[in-house]
Motif scaffolding. Structure first.
Motif: not given
Length: 713
Positions: A509, A684, A703, A512, A700, A505, A688
């Motif tokens: 993430d 984004v 994020d 992005r 997270s 992840h 997420i």
């Protein structure tokens, strides 16, 4: 978290419709945004003179701004000199200073006349009768300024270099001299918040320490969390505790593997591509077969199922010495820092996409009889080996991933930016929000965290001495165009394939977020540099690029970064975009990934131990739960770790893209680019958060809602 602003749906600072427009039919409105207000006696006072397009000036206008707030004053025509300064006149510059008994940190000024609103970015401490001058537009490349402004910019930079200076670093990243420029200090509010958090955590630690005996079992550790009698909740349960389940050894192995891809140190794991590499680990191919789905090593490598975490860089690293005092029964002998190798396998027969599992751990680099390879079938010895592996991983995390290559590495970039780019330069304005409080937090860390005998010496096996030794070693290898450029760095480790290594992840993430930052940098840079001629003729940005690569520890300063695109000379706009993307990503998402999960990982000592006592296991048998407990530090050290990481995991500044704290970008043509940046980040963030509902282990830390703009904690 206090101070965190939601990214989605917020308007750009300075574009909001003002209720005060009705007040300017026959005059002006001045709006002053105050940051670090420092009134010597009573309330701060500012004095303004407005200059219009006909070079007419107003009388002096006094404003008494509120600290940490926006204040406005209506200036009717009766206060103007009887020249041609009407209410419809365009204001082209502002002169201002502080009142006799005050100093005031001004963030931004707005001057409104009828339907015209002009923004001026200031971000500096204003003193009495030291008149500051801000033109409109106040964003420009130096070569296109009129001669007077060119000279003014150069004078400001000459003065700035007196305050921003590099110091000798003895092989560490470039750093600001110990004297901190006033503009870099914490705001009063932020300082109170930070020291309040430290004080509160220390108080909670002390309360717990008075009520708890030494830990006798792993179960005893649970009493460190939640309430003690009627005392408030002291420390909440970290993720590390909720995922630590000795009754389910297979689940614990999955948690351990997940730490490699979604923990605090997710950039060590790499694809194994050479069967000969496995020879570093003293285990036969036949023994490994049962842990890699019955495959041969060659088959596992061919199918991109075998991954390795090799912490060879920790080998022979100097570490802290044992306590030499004889008065303390809790003194810990000279600690050991392992240099382990971990082997991991993607089991594609389990889970929807496959599951990463640990296969083998060797705690030191060289094969030896007293350096066995621990396997998942080794019971308590395997659990103990995982703790020592994580202890080494924590040493790398704090030294390199966190301190060395976010905090310290970016400090040199901050200093270079102030030394070489005028406050009116568009790139200065772009970078300034991402430098908020960085020098201040680093100075604070030098006093309480990374000083000799400080907190890092107390809670980490490597200590300060070992951490700095590791940073020096890694700094000789680090390159911005590889290690500082996320997509390239992922390819270097062979982990870019989402099918081969699923559930990574952090990679998915962070990429992005990186792409959104790169798009923002591209649009912003191309707004000001229409052609390569604009870039090549900009002597400020060329000096900036040169100093980024200049050798450290020389009299005139130098950041000493390797692999900077252009190598000190910017001919390509794309090179500038890559540099800016790297810096902004590192100061925001890069630091967030390394920082904000600290309490969840370190908060439960067996899960991710910064400090372990004794020596790593040398045999694969004869271990029990008691060996794990005996390796843990005293309760005081455990609580100190919890208190510090709880504070460091607290976000108290604005989210990425929300530049209210440092509103440098006021150019009307740039504001839509900022808004697009924020809109993309909001999408984004939404994606997420949606993905985390279906993830076995939600992630997270990158994020955009969670990520701050800067390294401020």
């Amino acid at each position: 978290m206090a101070g965190s602003g939601r990214v989605a749906g917020q308007s750009i600072q300075g574009l909001e419709q003002l209720d005060t427009m009705s007040n300017v039919q026959e005059g002006f409105v001045i709006k002053v945004h105050i940051g670090k207000a420092t009134a010597r006696f009573g309330r701060a006072k500012l004095i303004f003179i407005l200059v219009d397009e006909n070079d007419c000036t107003s009388d002096e206008i006094a404003v008494n701004p509120k600290p940490f707030d926006c204040s406005e004053v209506v200036v009717p025509m009766t206060q103007k000199k009887k020249k041609n300064m009407g209410s419809g006149t365009r204001i082209v510059s502002v002169k201002f200073c502080a009142g006799r008994t005050t100093k005031c940190f001004v963030k931004r000024i707005e001057v409104i006349s009828k339907n015209i609103s002009t923004n001026y970015s200031v971000l500096r401490l204003v003193a009495h009768r030291n008149w500051e001058y801000v033109p409109d537009p106040d964003t420009s490349l130096p070569q296109y300024n009129i001669p007077e402004l060119k000279q003014k910019r150069q004078e400001e930079l000459t003065d700035t270099r007196k305050h921003y200076k590099f110091k000798k670093t003895d092989g560490l990243p470039a750093q600001q001299v110990l004297t901190m420029p006033k503009e870099e200090r914490f705001s009063i509010k932020y300082a109170m918040d930070i020291f309040g958090l430290f004080g509160k955590a220390q108080k909670r630690k002390t309360k717990k320490l008075k009520k708890l005996p030494d830990v006798k079992s792993l179960e005893d550790l649970k009493s460190l969390y939640g309430q003690v009698g009627d005392v408030e909740v002291v420390f909440d349960q970290p993720e590390g505790l909720t995922r630590w389940n000795l009754s389910n050894k297979q689940e614990m192995d999955l948690v351990f593997a997940n730490q490699r891809i979604n923990g605090l140190n997710p950039s060590i794991i790499q694809l194994c591509t050479d069967p000969e590499y496995i020879r570093k680990i003293a285990v036969s191919a036949e023994t490994l077969k049962q842990f890699i789905g019955g495959m041969t090593i060659e088959q596992a490598i061919a199918e991109k199922c075998l991954y390795v975490c090799d912490l060879e860089i920790l080998e022979d690293a100097k570490h802290k010495e044992s306590c030499k005092l004889t008065c303390c029964c809790r003194c810990v002998p000279t600690p050991t820092v392992c240099a382990p190798i971990g082997l991991f396998f993607v089991d594609k027969k389990e889970g929807k996409d496959g599951i990463l599992k640990p296969v083998a751990i060797q705690l030191f680099q060289d094969r030896a009889a007293d350096n066995p390879v621990f396997l998942p079938t080794d019971g308590w010895s395997w659990t103990l080996a995982k703790m020592w592996f994580n202890n080494a991983d924590a040493a790398y995390h704090q030294a390199i991933t966190h301190l060395g290559f976010t905090h310290l590495l970016m400090e040199g970039v901050v200093v270079t930016t102030h030394r070489q780019l005028s406050r009116h330069h568009p790139i200065f304005k772009m970078l300034a929000p991402h430098f908020l409080f960085l020098i201040a937090i680093n100075n604070l860390a030098r006093v309480i965290l990374v000083n000799s005998g400080g907190i890092i010496d107390s809670i980490m096996n490597a200590g300060v001495k070992g951490s700095f030794a590791i940073i020096r070693k890694r700094l000789t290898q680090w390159r911005m165009d590889v290690d500082g450029t996320l997509p390239v760095e992922l390819v270097k480790r062979g982990v870019e394939d989402t099918t081969a290594l699923p559930n990574y992840h952090f990679r998915d993430d962070a990429l992005r977020v990186y792409d959104v930052i790169k798009t923002y940098a591209t649009d912003y840079v191309k707004l000001y540099y229409k052609t390569s001629v604009d870039l090549q003729g900009d002597w400020e940005i060329q000096a900036w690029a040169k100093e980024l690569t200049a050798k450290r520890d020389i009299e005139n300063g130098g950041c000493g970064l390797q692999g900077v695109p252009g190598n000190g000379k910017l001919d390509s706009v794309d090179d500038l975009i890559t540099i800016l993307t790297s810096v902004i990503y590192t100061c925001s998402a890069g630091h967030a990934a390394a920082n904000f999960g600290q309490y969840d990982e370190y908060g439960f000592q067996p899960n991710y131990p910064g400090l372990l006592k004794g020596k790593p296991p040398k045999t694969k048998t004869g271990h029990s739960e008691n060996d794990l407990v005996q390796a843990l530090p005293p309760v005081a050290t455990i609580l100190q770790t919890m208190a510090v990481t709880k504070v460091l995991s607290t976000k108290d500044t604005k989210s990425l893209g929300d530049f209210e704290e440092v509103p440098t970008i006021t150019d009307a043509s740039a504001l839509p680019i900022v808004q697009s940046f924020r809109d993309n980040l909001a999408q984004v963030s939404k994606d997420i958060q949606t993905a985390n509902y279906s993830r076995k282990y939600p992630y997270s830390h990158v994020d955009p809602y969670v990520v701050p703009n800067a390294i401020s904690i």
